[in-house]
Design an enzyme around this catalytic site. Structure first.
Site, short mmCIF file in Angstrom:
data_model
loop_
_atom_site.label_atom_id
_atom_site.label_comp_id
_atom_site.label_asym_id
_atom_site.label_seq_id
_atom_site.Cartn_x
_atom_site.Cartn_y
_atom_site.Cartn_z
N PRO A 47 40.08 39.16 33.07
CA PRO A 47 40.09 37.71 32.96
C PRO A 47 40.57 37.05 34.23
CG PRO A 47 41.44 38.77 31.26
CD PRO A 47 41.18 39.76 32.31
N GLU A 48 39.80 36.11 34.69
CA GLU A 48 40.21 35.27 35.80
C GLU A 48 40.69 33.94 35.19
OE1 GLU A 48 37.38 35.31 39.07
OE2 GLU A 48 36.43 37.08 38.24
N HIS A 58 43.92 50.56 20.86
CA HIS A 58 44.21 49.67 21.98
C HIS A 58 44.81 48.33 21.58
CE1 HIS A 58 42.17 52.65 24.27
NE2 HIS A 58 40.98 52.33 23.81
N ARG A 92 42.53 49.27 29.04
CA ARG A 92 42.91 49.92 30.30
C ARG A 92 44.41 49.82 30.59
NH1 ARG A 92 38.61 48.35 34.82
NH2 ARG A 92 39.74 49.93 35.96
N ARG A 123 43.70 34.41 60.81
CA ARG A 123 43.48 35.55 59.92
C ARG A 123 42.14 36.22 60.17
NH1 ARG A 123 46.47 36.71 54.77
NH2 ARG A 123 48.12 35.16 54.70
#
Length: 271
Positions: free
Chosen positions: A2-3, A91, A110, A152
DNA sequence: CCGGACGCCTGTCGGC
DNA sequence: TGCCGACAGGCGTCCG
């Protein structure tokens, strides 16, 4: 997984069900997440009341009448609101059960997600203190990015995925925003002009907002707090579209790795 | 200081 | 079929 848009979708999904509710019990089935789940968690949370559900970057903040619970969903985590006696599947690592028999369940195959409890100001917590500005809030702009990128050499894509620079932008939306601004993901961050950073900042906002409207992106198994998938996938221009025609110029979308992450772009449209 | 590589995990998919 | 490697939405840590 998830972002920012998926975490925000989760926040909006769970909030009406748990805000103002008092925790009756907490069941921890698996302590081995990204960091060990605190041993005292169940004891600490019992009897606490959820005052508000906030988000900072990809973290969810369950503010309590005493302290705050921080949740990170990692790559495969999801939260879901269920009626209290629902059998747990594989899970399903954690249940928070409220006095009205609502269950907030964390599933994370995970186990890259994490749970933290903090007594003080959560924004001062070690994991949140160093985060960059919220892309949808004040303090985030093309001018800010341009300044932060000065000198950068790392790729622009790695740069905008760095949570110290701006928080919440992960692999999907970094690829999408760079496409919308016509910037090649491998371009050194310090060699992107101010005007293009202004465009990029606007496109990061736009793509995140649009994805939130669609309930996030479901690639395989993401669901929001009420179990619903997200529909932003339909709108993806480059992510997961290797060899498919660019929606602008029809050239095949290229895929290759930048900083160990799959990157997708159009050689024709992005420079 | 900066940037890149490495693990941490399980599940899935494609190739042989 | 089955096995094996590659890969997947993140990120803290280590090393040069």
């Amino acid at each position: 997984m998830p972002e920012l848009p998926e975490v925000e979708t989760t926040r909006r999904g769970i909030r009406p069900h748990i805000e103002g509710r008092t925790i009756r019990t907490v069941t921890v089935r698996e302590r081995r997440l990204r960091w060990p789940v605190p041993r005292a968690l169940a004891r600490t949370l019992a009897g606490r009341c959820v005052t508000t559900v906030d988000r900072r970057g990809k973290y969810l903040l369950l503010r309590l009448d005493a302290g705050c619970l921080l949740l990170h969903l990692g790559m495969s985590g999801s939260l879901r609101v269920l009626p209290a006696p629902t059998p747990a599947a594989k899970h399903d690592h954690l249940d928070i059960i409220f006095e009205n028999d609502t269950c907030l369940r964390l599933r994370d195959p995970r186990r890259f997600g994490s749970i933290h409890y903090t007594r003080g100001d959560p924004l001062r917590h070690k994991l949140l203190a160093g985060l960059g500005p919220e892309p949808l809030g004040e303090g985030f702009s093309g001018d800010y990015l341009h300044r932060a990128a000065r000198g950068r050499k790392q790729s622009i894509k790695t740069f905008i995925m760095d949570s110290c620079i701006v928080t919440g932008v992960g692999n999907i939306y970094a690829n999408e925003a760079l496409f919308l601004s016509g910037i090649h993901p491998k371009r050194p961050a310090g060699r992107v002009a101010l005007a293009r950073y202004r465009s990029l900042a606007e496109n990061i906002r736009a793509v995140l907002l649009r994805a939130i409207e669609e309930g996030g992106t479901t690639l395989r198994d993401f669901t929001g707090g009420e179990g619903q998938p997200g529909y932003f996938r339909i709108h993806l221009n480059v992510y997961d579209r290797a060899e498919q025609p660019c929606r602008v110029c029809a050239a095949p979308i290229r895929q290759h790795r930048i900083g160990q992450r799959s990157s997708f772009y159009c050689v024709n449209c992005q420079h």
